[in-house]
Design a protein around this motif. Structure first.
Motif, PDB file in Angstrom:
ATOM      1  N   GLY A  80       0.815  -1.213   0.000  1.00  0.00           N
ATOM      2  CA  GLY A  80       0.000   0.000   0.000  1.00  0.00           C
ATOM      3  C   GLY A  80       0.845   1.257   0.000  1.00  0.00           C
ATOM      4  N   GLY A  81       1.952   1.244   0.767  1.00  0.00           N
ATOM      5  CA  GLY A  81       2.845   2.396   0.794  1.00  0.00           C
ATOM      6  C   GLY A  81       3.506   2.647  -0.547  1.00  0.00           C
ATOM      7  N   ALA A  82       3.909   1.583  -1.232  1.00  0.00           N
ATOM      8  CA  ALA A  82       4.503   1.733  -2.566  1.00  0.00           C
ATOM      9  C   ALA A  82       3.484   2.288  -3.552  1.00  0.00           C
ATOM     10  N   PHE A  83       2.235   1.807  -3.469  1.00  0.00           N
ATOM     11  CA  PHE A  83       1.171   2.361  -4.300  1.00  0.00           C
ATOM     12  C   PHE A  83       0.998   3.855  -4.026  1.00  0.00           C
ATOM     13  N   ASN A  84       1.075   4.224  -2.753  1.00  0.00           N
ATOM     14  CA  ASN A  84       0.876   5.624  -2.366  1.00  0.00           C
ATOM     15  C   ASN A  84       1.974   6.510  -2.951  1.00  0.00           C
ATOM     16  N   ILE A  85       3.224   6.051  -2.871  1.00  0.00           N
ATOM     17  CA  ILE A  85       4.336   6.830  -3.420  1.00  0.00           C
ATOM     18  C   ILE A  85       4.175   6.997  -4.927  1.00  0.00           C
ATOM     19  N   PHE A  86       3.811   5.913  -5.600  1.00  0.00           N
ATOM     20  CA  PHE A  86       3.586   5.999  -7.037  1.00  0.00           C
ATOM     21  C   PHE A  86       2.466   6.989  -7.349  1.00  0.00           C
ATOM     22  N   ALA A  87       1.403   6.982  -6.532  1.00  0.00           N
ATOM     23  CA  ALA A  87       0.284   7.896  -6.752  1.00  0.00           C
ATOM     24  C   ALA A  87       0.702   9.348  -6.559  1.00  0.00           C
ATOM     25  N   ILE A  88       1.476   9.620  -5.509  1.00  0.00           N
ATOM     26  CA  ILE A  88       1.919  10.989  -5.230  1.00  0.00           C
ATOM     27  C   ILE A  88       2.744  11.531  -6.385  1.00  0.00           C
ATOM     28  N   CYS A 242      -4.010   1.855  -2.558  1.00  0.00           N
ATOM     29  CA  CYS A 242      -3.377   2.159  -1.276  1.00  0.00           C
ATOM     30  C   CYS A 242      -4.412   2.260  -0.167  1.00  0.00           C
ATOM     31  N   GLY A 243      -5.497   2.989  -0.434  1.00  0.00           N
ATOM     32  CA  GLY A 243      -6.513   3.184   0.594  1.00  0.00           C
ATOM     33  C   GLY A 243      -7.269   1.920   0.946  1.00  0.00           C
ATOM     34  N   THR A 244      -7.624   1.137  -0.071  1.00  0.00           N
ATOM     35  CA  THR A 244      -8.448  -0.055   0.173  1.00  0.00           C
ATOM     36  C   THR A 244      -7.626  -1.214   0.736  1.00  0.00           C
ATOM     37  N   TRP A 245      -6.391  -1.381   0.242  1.00  0.00           N
ATOM     38  CA  TRP A 245      -5.546  -2.464   0.740  1.00  0.00           C
ATOM     39  C   TRP A 245      -4.750  -2.027   1.976  1.00  0.00           C
ATOM     40  N   GLY A 246      -4.026  -0.929   1.852  1.00  0.00           N
ATOM     41  CA  GLY A 246      -3.216  -0.449   2.971  1.00  0.00           C
ATOM     42  C   GLY A 246      -4.044   0.050   4.135  1.00  0.00           C
ATOM     43  N   GLY A 247      -5.308   0.407   3.885  1.00  0.00           N
ATOM     44  CA  GLY A 247      -6.169   0.900   4.962  1.00  0.00           C
ATOM     45  C   GLY A 247      -6.493  -0.144   6.008  1.00  0.00           C
ATOM     46  N   SER A 248      -6.160  -1.396   5.736  1.00  0.00           N
ATOM     47  CA  SER A 248      -6.419  -2.479   6.695  1.00  0.00           C
ATOM     48  C   SER A 248      -5.168  -2.854   7.486  1.00  0.00           C
TER      49      SER A 248
END
Length: 397
Positions: A80-88, A242-248
């Motif tokens: 999820g964190g890697a997804f977040n960095i890619f999104a940013i 990130c939100g749906t997977w990393g949010g857990s």
């Protein structure tokens, strides 16, 4: 189970919001832009700092405890964190964090209210408060990017014409790499070698000569498995993942036993994050070996860490995120999953303030006023959710 401390819980949520809202600033900074940092590389800096700083809880009198549920948390958080960095880096800070925060609020509320059965005074008001939070977060995200969108639209035709050649060059290079496992000999100076490996072939486009500055978020295209996708679209999808997977990521803490909850969970979380990060690197290395049919070439195309440039931004981002993580863990312990983690998503308020007053992404007074109105709706929703759940204790009662 000890009686929850609501004051401590809300203070921890505030600390979580500060940390989560500020950790992306180094990711958006000049250093990361200059080297076009790979998402897994940046996530590795975060994971390492998360592990190192987790041991600071010992200074607070916390005994060293470990539960394998921390590894399960790592399985949620690291991807999820890697997804977040890619999104940013591809969709922009404000809009991506708006999607992340909104989806985390919904996921956390589903876990807390529906699965863990954390009671509320009124289910109707609890659901209303969640929708207020999500609506406010969306408003803050929208008004944090509206000025940029207007300016981008104004210059879109000119930029599209002037950069058409560069995009064609990038796509040719990516196609050559994805299809043949190597770049063209006429590409650029950073050819694959063990001492100077390429960036991630599936996510990061090699820069053409003279293009050292990162492209505007959302511009350009990325070729994945022979198919072309717009950077912004992939960034938005990554934010949702990130939100749906990393949010857990803190859900496993509810299943930990004894004194491994709350601050006792921090070391387990940090250890799990580091282990999962190492596993992801091993998996990536094995994938590239299988793809290129060579151990040497598989190693050569792994992205560089750019340690001389990125050690300080990476350490700063990781430390700030760890601060937010500790705050959110304590908030979830004291307030419950359905309140504690959503409350820490006020981080978008902090991120928006960085964008307005530090990066000056929003300059129009009317837009700034609308942003603050959205922030008020978000804060009101958080307070309402806290009030509706104030008669409840911590999670797992």
């Amino acid at each position: 189970m000890a009686e929850p401390n609501l004051v401590l819980g809300w203070f921890a949520a505030f600390v979580g919001a500060i940390g989560f809202g500020s950790f992306a600033v180094p990711i958006k900074g000049d250093a990361a832009t200059k080297v076009d940092i790979d998402p897994l590389v940046m996530q590795s800096y975060k994971s390492l700092m998360c592990f190192l700083t987790s041991w600071l809880v010992v200074l607070l009198g916390q005994q060293v405890t470990f539960t394998w549920w921390g590894v399960v948390s790592g399985l949620f958080w690291v991807p999820g964190g890697a997804f977040n960095i890619f999104a940013i880096r591809n969709a922009g800070l404000a809009i991506s964090q708006g999607i992340v925060a909104s989806s985390i609020v919904m996921v956390s509320f589903i876990w807390g209210n529906i699965i863990f059965k954390e009671p509320a005074k009124s289910q109707v008001m609890a659901y209303l408060s969640v929708w207020l939070i999500m609506g406010g977060l969306y408003g803050m995200s929208y008004y944090s990017t509206s000025d940029w969108v207007d300016n981008t639209d104004h210059h879109h035709d000119h930029e599209a014409t002037s950069s058409a050649h560069d995009y064609d060059f990038e796509e040719d290079e990516q196609d050559a790499f994805l299809n043949d496992g190597s770049t063209s000999s006429a590409s650029y100076e950073n050819e694959p070698s063990p001492s100077n490996p390429l960036a991630n072939s599936l996510e990061i486009s090699p820069a053409s000569p003279g293009r050292e500055k990162q492209a505007t978020p959302g511009s350009g295209a990325i070729v994945v498995c022979g198919k072309t996708f717009q950077r912004r679209n992939l960034g938005l999808i990554s934010a949702l993942l990130c939100g749906t997977w990393g949010g857990s990521c803190l859900v496993p803490m509810h299943y930990s036993k004894g004194d491994t909850g709350g601050l006792g969970y921090v070391i387990s979380f940090g250890t799990g994050a580091l282990l999962v990060t190492i596993w992801m690197w091993i998996f990536r290395f094995l994938y590239m070996i299988a793809k290129l049919k060579s151990i040497r070439e598989g190693y050569a195309v792994l992205p560089p860490f750019h340690f001389k440039v990125m050690w300080l931004p990476g350490a700063t981002a990781g430390t700030l995120w760890s601060l937010g993580n500790v705050g959110s863990i304590v908030a979830v312990q004291q307030l419950g999953q359905g309140v504690g983690y959503p409350a820490s998503q006020a981080a978008l308020l902090v991120a928006g303030l960085w964008g307005i007053f530090y990066y000056r992404e929003v300059t129009r007074p009317t837009t700034i006023i609308k942003w603050f109105m959205s922030a008020f709706v978000t804060i009101f929703g958080i307070l309402l959710l806290g009030y509706e759940s104030s008669s409840t204790g911590g999670p797992g009662r």
